[in-house]
Scaffold this motif. Structure first.
Motif, short mmCIF file in Angstrom:
data_model
loop_
_atom_site.label_atom_id
_atom_site.label_comp_id
_atom_site.label_asym_id
_atom_site.label_seq_id
_atom_site.Cartn_x
_atom_site.Cartn_y
_atom_site.Cartn_z
N GLU A 1 0.67 -0.74 0.24
CA GLU A 1 0.42 0.13 0.07
C GLU A 1 0.88 1.27 0.07
OE1 GLU A 1 -3.24 1.44 -0.43
OE2 GLU A 1 -2.54 3.00 -0.06
N ARG B 1 -6.38 4.59 5.35
CA ARG B 1 -7.45 5.66 5.45
C ARG B 1 -9.11 5.50 6.02
NH1 ARG B 1 -8.81 4.89 -1.03
NH2 ARG B 1 -9.92 3.15 -1.09
N ALA C 1 -23.86 2.98 -1.75
CA ALA C 1 -25.05 2.02 -1.44
C ALA C 1 -24.10 0.71 -2.11
CB ALA C 1 -25.75 2.39 -2.80
N THR D 1 5.08 0.92 -2.80
CA THR D 1 4.64 1.05 -4.30
C THR D 1 5.73 0.24 -5.61
OG1 THR D 1 3.54 2.45 -6.20
CG2 THR D 1 5.93 3.13 -4.59
N THR E 1 -0.52 2.28 -10.89
CA THR E 1 0.94 2.94 -11.12
C THR E 1 0.99 1.12 -11.75
OG1 THR E 1 1.40 4.03 -9.17
CG2 THR E 1 3.15 2.14 -10.41
N ASP F 1 -11.14 -0.74 -9.03
CA ASP F 1 -10.73 1.35 -10.39
C ASP F 1 -9.76 1.17 -11.19
OD1 ASP F 1 -13.11 2.11 -9.18
OD2 ASP F 1 -12.47 3.54 -7.80
N ALA G 1 -17.62 -0.26 -5.89
CA ALA G 1 -17.54 -1.19 -4.94
C ALA G 1 -18.15 -2.59 -5.15
CB ALA G 1 -17.95 -1.01 -3.95
C1 LIG Z 1 -17.99 10.03 -4.07
C2 LIG Z 1 -17.78 8.45 -4.05
C3 LIG Z 1 -19.57 8.07 -4.03
C4 LIG Z 1 -18.99 6.41 -4.37
N1 LIG Z 1 -20.01 5.77 -4.52
C5 LIG Z 1 -20.08 4.62 -4.82
C6 LIG Z 1 -21.54 3.46 -4.41
O1 LIG Z 1 -23.06 4.16 -3.54
N2 LIG Z 1 -21.38 2.21 -4.53
C7 LIG Z 1 -20.41 1.64 -5.18
O2 LIG Z 1 -20.19 0.28 -4.95
N3 LIG Z 1 -19.29 2.52 -5.74
C8 LIG Z 1 -19.05 3.70 -5.23
N4 LIG Z 1 -17.59 4.39 -5.50
C9 LIG Z 1 -16.99 3.33 -5.51
C10 LIG Z 1 -16.39 2.96 -5.45
O3 LIG Z 1 -16.15 3.49 -3.64
C11 LIG Z 1 -14.73 2.13 -5.97
O4 LIG Z 1 -15.18 2.06 -7.29
C12 LIG Z 1 -14.15 1.45 -5.04
O5 LIG Z 1 -13.78 1.81 -3.51
C13 LIG Z 1 -13.02 1.52 -5.51
O6 LIG Z 1 -12.44 0.46 -4.69
P1 LIG Z 1 -10.75 -0.42 -5.60
O7 LIG Z 1 -9.63 -0.97 -4.19
O8 LIG Z 1 -10.85 -0.39 -6.70
O9 LIG Z 1 -9.66 1.30 -5.56
P2 LIG Z 1 -9.26 2.28 -4.75
O10 LIG Z 1 -10.27 2.71 -3.57
O11 LIG Z 1 -9.16 3.45 -5.03
O12 LIG Z 1 -8.30 1.87 -3.99
C14 LIG Z 1 -6.99 2.50 -4.43
C15 LIG Z 1 -5.83 1.82 -2.96
O13 LIG Z 1 -4.04 1.41 -3.54
C16 LIG Z 1 -3.83 2.20 -3.26
N5 LIG Z 1 -2.60 3.02 -4.67
C17 LIG Z 1 -2.79 3.93 -4.99
N6 LIG Z 1 -1.29 3.17 -5.40
C18 LIG Z 1 -0.63 2.48 -5.68
C19 LIG Z 1 0.66 2.25 -5.15
N7 LIG Z 1 1.26 3.00 -6.66
N8 LIG Z 1 1.39 1.56 -4.77
C20 LIG Z 1 0.28 0.57 -4.00
N9 LIG Z 1 -0.60 1.31 -3.21
C21 LIG Z 1 -1.31 1.88 -4.11
C22 LIG Z 1 -5.05 3.61 -2.46
O14 LIG Z 1 -3.84 4.06 -1.91
C23 LIG Z 1 -5.41 2.57 -2.18
O15 LIG Z 1 -5.44 2.08 -0.61
C24 LIG Z 1 -18.41 5.86 -5.27
C25 LIG Z 1 -16.92 6.60 -5.73
C26 LIG Z 1 -16.83 7.97 -4.76
C27 LIG Z 1 -15.76 8.43 -5.31
#
Ligand SMILES: Cc1cc2nc3c(=O)[nH]c(=O)nc-3n(C[C@H](O)[C@H](O)[C@H](O)COP(=O)(O)OP(=O)(O)OC[C@H]3O[C@@H](n4cnc5c(N)ncnc54)[C@H](O)[C@@H]3O)c2cc1C
Length: 402
Positions: free
Chosen positions: A33, A39, A46, A123, A165, A294, A307
């Motif tokens: 991380e 965080r 939702a 990273t 990345t 994402d 999510a």
């Molecule tokens: C305001 C808002 C509302 C939302 N509402 C909804 C909802 O209602 N329902 C829903 O399903 N989704 C919702 N989402 C989307 C959802 O939050 C995201 O799609 C989901 O949390 C993505 O998770 P993730 O693990 O793919 O990425 P992220 O949550 O972006 O996690 C990525 C992680 O990787 C770490 N990272 C980044 N770069 C590096 C690196 N180079 N090396 C090591 N670690 C790194 C970051 O620090 C982070 O901890 C919402 C998003 C937002 C912004």
């Protein structure tokens, strides 16, 4: 028996869910991380049927909980504060759970914490994929300085978010994959309910090209979400976020409710201010490197499925790896084949969902008012609910179920 070793980059929902699932099928996982520590709980989420089904199989659904209050009231309001009955999460088809992003992350973190030694401040800075493994150079930053090690893994999972990345190192620059939605987002948790509203009240102030949403949670302060259209994301980032938001809702006076919301956003320690992008890629994997969540397919918040799809993607990845022992490339192909039509459909509907969050024209605004008034009419309500349920159908698809 050979132990397979995976590197998981990122401790968001996608990364932690992948670690949990791979551990379940007997893989050794190394989680890195970039941030120095866990965080904050972040913003509202939702959790629709797709995510609930995956969370249940991962064994974390109960721990995620539900913050939908029993005495929630929802309003549609205008700048002067005038209110009409509105629609809330409880009215949506498929009974989505209303939670904080941190509720999902904590449930996963608690499930992995006894065996996962997460390397914070770390990273990847180099990836070198071979037929029999991936050599990854990992840089760890501490107060004492930077250290680098190169380690071999059978699989690398990039769950490192929108500006990944792993994606940049293995697939190419952000510009090749990020598709702007031309909307800015500001989100935070309020310190107190807006004057004149209870903490269990949610409301929406929607005007063409801009909106402010307040989401009420049970036993927690409400969250606010500002959205506005822009043609120049860089200019929006160039100013302090509250100033950009004020300008976007001007030049008319903000009125008491918006003023209160912007002031609370200004005073908050922990805010999100970003532009909305989708990630579109022709493929999410090579032979031994895969992107998830994402990083691979960011749907934007407007789909309400980021999510859920991260949970489902992680769950399904474990299933296809288990089905193809010693053949990660085949497992990744099978995984993407099953997931891609679903993600493609959700990416397409996200554009329609955007209009629900931010009416783009006066006509959209009027359509919203008409829909809400039809939902208050006992005769039209059943038909309207049927129409909305149809629009939400794919959000409940158990795509990771086998
Ligand atoms: C305001 C808002 C509302 C939302 N509402 C909804 C909802 O209602 N329902 C829903 O399903 N989704 C919702 N989402 C989307 C959802 O939050 C995201 O799609 C989901 O949390 C993505 O998770 P993730 O693990 O793919 O990425 P992220 O949550 O972006 O996690 C990525 C992680 O990787 C770490 N990272 C980044 N770069 C590096 C690196 N180079 N090396 C090591 N670690 C790194 C970051 O620090 C982070 O901890 C919402 C998003 C937002 C912004």
């Amino acid at each position: 028996m050979t132990t397979h070793r995976a590197l998981i980059v990122g401790t968001g929902i996608g990364g932690l869910a992948t670690a949990l699932r791979l551990h379940d099928i007997g893989w050794e996982t190394v989680i890195v991380e970039r941030a120095a520590a866990r965080r904050s709980p972040g913003y509202f989420i939702a959790l629709f049927g797709t995510g609930r089904a995956a969370a249940e199989r991962l064994g974390v659904l109960d721990a995620i909980g539900n913050r939908l209050g029993d005495d929630t009231r929802n309003f549609d309001i205008d700048r002067s504060g005038r209110r009409r009955p509105g629609m809330g999460h409880g009215d949506l088809p498929g009974a989505p759970r209303l939670v904080l992003r941190g509720d999902v992350e904590s449930s996963l973190f608690d499930a992995v914490s006894s065996w996962a030694g997460i390397r914070y401040g770390t990273t990847p800075v180099g990836l070198d994929e071979h037929a029999d493994g991936v050599d990854v150079t990992l840089r760890t930053t501490t107060a004492a300085g930077d250290t680098e090690v190169t380690e071999r893994f059978d699989l690398v999972v990039g769950a490192d978010g929108l500006r990944s990345t792993v994606r940049r190192l293995q697939f190419g620059p952000d510009e090749d994959f990020l598709r702007p939605f031309h909307h800015m987002i500001g989100a935070t948790i309020l310190q107190r309910p807006v004057a004149g509203f209870r903490s269990g009240d949610g409301f929406v102030l929607a005007e063409p090209g801009r909106s402010a949403w307040v989401f009420p949670f049970a036993n927690h302060q409400p969250g606010v979400l500002f959205n506005y259209r822009t043609t120049d994301e860089q200019a929006e980032f160039g100013r302090p976020a509250p100033e950009s938001i004020r300008r976007a809702f001007g030049p008319e006076p903000l009125g008491p409710v918006l003023e209160d919301l912007v002031q609370q956003f200004e005073a908050a320690d922990d805010v999100l201010f970003d532009a909305a992008y989708q990630v579109r890629m022709p493929s999410w994997h090579t032979g031994r490197v895969v992107l998830l969540g994402d990083a691979a397919w960011c749907l934007t918040l407007y789909s309400g499925m980021g999510a859920s799809s991260a949970l489902a993607g992680a769950d399904l990845l474990g299933t296809t790896l288990q089905r193809n022992p010693g053949a990660p490339a085949r497992a990744l192909r099978e995984w993407e084949q099953k997931l891609r039509p679903f993600i493609g459909a959700v990416q397409t509907t996200a554009h329609k969902d955007l209009v629900m969050f931010v009416p783009q024209t006066r006509r959209d605004r009027t359509a919203r008012t008409v829909t809400l008034s039809l939902l208050r009419n006992p005769l039209a309500k059943r038909v309207m609910r049927g129409v909305i349920a149809q629009q939400f159908r794919e959000k409940s698809l158990d795509v990771a179920g086998v």
